[in-house]
Design a protein around this motif. Sequence first.
Motif, mmCIF file in Angstrom:
data_model
loop_
_atom_site.group_PDB
_atom_site.id
_atom_site.type_symbol
_atom_site.label_atom_id
_atom_site.label_comp_id
_atom_site.label_asym_id
_atom_site.label_seq_id
_atom_site.Cartn_x
_atom_site.Cartn_y
_atom_site.Cartn_z
ATOM 1 N N HIS A 3 2.398 -3.074 7.502
ATOM 2 C CA HIS A 3 1.084 -2.441 7.602
ATOM 3 C C HIS A 3 -0.022 -3.495 7.448
ATOM 4 O O HIS A 3 0.056 -4.362 6.561
ATOM 5 C CB HIS A 3 0.965 -1.397 6.489
ATOM 6 C CG HIS A 3 -0.350 -0.716 6.420
ATOM 7 N ND1 HIS A 3 -0.679 0.339 7.235
ATOM 8 C CD2 HIS A 3 -1.434 -0.950 5.636
ATOM 9 C CE1 HIS A 3 -1.907 0.738 6.947
ATOM 10 N NE2 HIS A 3 -2.394 -0.028 5.979
ATOM 11 N N PRO A 5 -3.533 -4.361 6.146
ATOM 12 C CA PRO A 5 -4.527 -3.749 5.246
ATOM 13 C C PRO A 5 -5.916 -3.741 5.883
ATOM 14 O O PRO A 5 -6.324 -4.738 6.488
ATOM 15 C CB PRO A 5 -4.504 -4.664 4.016
ATOM 16 C CG PRO A 5 -3.816 -5.914 4.425
ATOM 17 C CD PRO A 5 -2.998 -5.634 5.639
ATOM 18 N N CYS A 26 -3.474 2.300 -6.488
ATOM 19 C CA CYS A 26 -2.911 3.667 -6.516
ATOM 20 C C CYS A 26 -2.154 4.008 -5.254
ATOM 21 O O CYS A 26 -1.472 5.037 -5.204
ATOM 22 C CB CYS A 26 -4.041 4.678 -6.719
ATOM 23 S SG CYS A 26 -4.753 4.545 -8.344
ATOM 24 N N GLY A 29 1.574 1.154 -0.616
ATOM 25 C CA GLY A 29 1.964 0.975 0.798
ATOM 26 C C GLY A 29 2.841 -0.240 0.969
ATOM 27 O O GLY A 29 3.830 -0.429 0.246
ATOM 28 N N GLY A 31 1.768 -3.191 0.363
ATOM 29 C CA GLY A 31 1.319 -4.170 -0.619
ATOM 30 C C GLY A 31 0.351 -5.222 -0.095
ATOM 31 O O GLY A 31 0.131 -6.244 -0.752
ATOM 32 N N HIS A 33 -3.035 -5.103 0.262
ATOM 33 C CA HIS A 33 -4.189 -5.269 -0.629
ATOM 34 C C HIS A 33 -3.736 -5.861 -1.963
ATOM 35 O O HIS A 33 -4.384 -6.754 -2.506
ATOM 36 C CB HIS A 33 -4.893 -3.926 -0.872
ATOM 37 C CG HIS A 33 -5.686 -3.446 0.296
ATOM 38 N ND1 HIS A 33 -5.278 -2.413 1.100
ATOM 39 C CD2 HIS A 33 -6.864 -3.869 0.820
ATOM 40 C CE1 HIS A 33 -6.178 -2.207 2.053
ATOM 41 N NE2 HIS A 33 -7.161 -3.083 1.905
ATOM 42 N N ASP A 53 5.779 7.473 -2.048
ATOM 43 C CA ASP A 53 6.855 7.331 -1.063
ATOM 44 C C ASP A 53 7.872 6.289 -1.548
ATOM 45 O O ASP A 53 7.536 5.117 -1.700
ATOM 46 C CB ASP A 53 6.212 6.880 0.256
ATOM 47 C CG ASP A 53 7.242 6.590 1.335
ATOM 48 O OD1 ASP A 53 8.421 6.945 1.158
ATOM 49 O OD2 ASP A 53 6.861 5.987 2.351
ATOM 50 N N SER A 56 8.090 3.132 0.501
ATOM 51 C CA SER A 56 6.967 2.199 0.345
ATOM 52 C C SER A 56 7.207 1.303 -0.858
ATOM 53 O O SER A 56 6.921 0.103 -0.825
ATOM 54 C CB SER A 56 5.643 2.947 0.157
ATOM 55 O OG SER A 56 5.278 3.592 1.343
ATOM 56 N N ASN A 77 3.175 9.974 -7.661
ATOM 57 C CA ASN A 77 1.951 10.459 -7.040
ATOM 58 C C ASN A 77 0.780 10.033 -7.920
ATOM 59 O O ASN A 77 0.893 10.081 -9.157
ATOM 60 C CB ASN A 77 2.004 11.983 -6.951
ATOM 61 C CG ASN A 77 0.988 12.508 -5.979
ATOM 62 O OD1 ASN A 77 -0.218 12.316 -6.162
ATOM 63 N ND2 ASN A 77 1.449 13.135 -4.932
ATOM 64 N N PHE A 78 -0.337 9.661 -7.313
ATOM 65 C CA PHE A 78 -1.446 9.223 -8.177
ATOM 66 C C PHE A 78 -2.074 10.385 -8.944
ATOM 67 O O PHE A 78 -2.925 10.178 -9.811
ATOM 68 C CB PHE A 78 -2.463 8.331 -7.461
ATOM 69 C CG PHE A 78 -3.167 8.896 -6.256
ATOM 70 C CD1 PHE A 78 -4.032 9.966 -6.349
ATOM 71 C CD2 PHE A 78 -3.014 8.280 -5.010
ATOM 72 C CE1 PHE A 78 -4.719 10.444 -5.238
ATOM 73 C CE2 PHE A 78 -3.687 8.748 -3.882
ATOM 74 C CZ PHE A 78 -4.540 9.837 -3.998
ATOM 75 N N LEU A 100 -6.537 5.404 1.105
ATOM 76 C CA LEU A 100 -5.932 6.726 1.283
ATOM 77 C C LEU A 100 -5.143 6.876 2.587
ATOM 78 O O LEU A 100 -5.281 6.067 3.502
ATOM 79 C CB LEU A 100 -7.034 7.782 1.199
ATOM 80 C CG LEU A 100 -7.781 7.780 -0.144
ATOM 81 C CD1 LEU A 100 -9.039 8.631 -0.063
ATOM 82 C CD2 LEU A 100 -6.880 8.266 -1.277
ATOM 83 N N ARG A 295 -6.896 1.192 13.720
ATOM 84 C CA ARG A 295 -6.925 2.156 12.622
ATOM 85 C C ARG A 295 -8.142 1.946 11.712
ATOM 86 O O ARG A 295 -8.586 2.881 11.032
ATOM 87 C CB ARG A 295 -5.630 1.996 11.815
ATOM 88 C CG ARG A 295 -5.443 3.044 10.781
ATOM 89 C CD ARG A 295 -4.058 3.022 10.178
ATOM 90 N NE ARG A 295 -3.931 4.140 9.265
ATOM 91 C CZ ARG A 295 -4.294 4.099 7.992
ATOM 92 N NH1 ARG A 295 -4.756 2.989 7.465
ATOM 93 N NH2 ARG A 295 -4.182 5.168 7.227
#
Length: 307
Positions: A3, A5, A26, A29, A31, A33, A53, A56, A77-78, A100, A295
């Motif tokens: 992914h 960032p 939080c 993903g 990672g 960031h 997830d 992830s 979950n956050f 998010l 995106r």
Amino acid sequence: MRHTPVLLNEVIENLNLKKGAKVIDCTLGDGGHSEAILEHIGLRGKLLGLDADPESILRAKRFLYRFEDQIVFARENFSNLENIAKENDFVSVDAILFDLGWSSPQFAERSRGFSFDKDEPLNMRYDNRCQVFGSENCVDASLIINEYSLEDLIWIFKNYGEEELSREIAEEILSERKIKRIATSRELTEVILKVYRKKLRTDKEIPWIGGIHPATKVFQALRIAVNNELEILKNTLPLAFELLNKGGRLAVISFHSLEDRIVKQFFQSLPYAKSKIITKKPISASEEEIKINPRARSAKLRVIEKI
Ligand SMILES: C[S@@+](CC[C@H](N)C(=O)[O-])C[C@H]1O[C@@H](n2cnc3c(N)ncnc32)[C@H](O)[C@@H]1O
């Protein structure tokens, strides 16, 4: 594929990171960031990384292995942020990030029915709750589409997708499901396209609306409903702000107006004496970033500091 960032430089600049800082990501993903954050906080810095997830978490562990002594990974979950922070001694931290939504590999590779371009089972959960607890205890997109009432479907499409044809699409879903269960993302997309073709009196295979696929809003609405995204965000932002040290910063990247509104209203609700909004207007991606990573087009970054 890892992914990419979004707004990476902007996040790093605005988090105002110091060496030795304690940070919570939080939405770990892949990672991206977190990796940049860890580079900025140096060897004494610590990071708590959450993701609902499980895949992830596994991927982030691989991408961030060189920092393994500095990271605590939490498959959570956050919405449980307060407890996880307490359990791991992250109750006074210098920065917190929420990026998010979903990551590109979740969208492209996990077969969870996030995408209307694919023929996948309608799941749309970030976690693997359905595998763990069995389908009776699990709300997934298939349950919503095949079991919820007409009025509930209309409500979800309208409130979580701002879909103009909410009623027409919900009615078409009810008439289709009398014949057979709508099982896959492609079958659902076909129902939505049918409604749009009728409304626009066209026989085009995909009647694009201003460059947007007609299924976009319903898919967004379902993902939000399945994961209870807006409620969780609304409830978690105040908990996150509480965890900040004085001078600590909270950054949130959102991808649609419903999320952005929640972030903006939360920031505005905080007393002036306790907080300083760093981004008077949300930061958006540059044209160059959007060219490389489409995106990023809808990303909005808002940052606030505790004073
Ligand atoms: C946009 S991605 C984050 C990408 C990450 N910043 C990177 O650089 O790779 C969002 C991640 O947040 C996770 N997520 C979404 N909602 C969540 C929630 N309520 N609790 C925990 N994780 C969540 C998703 O599973 C996904 O992995």
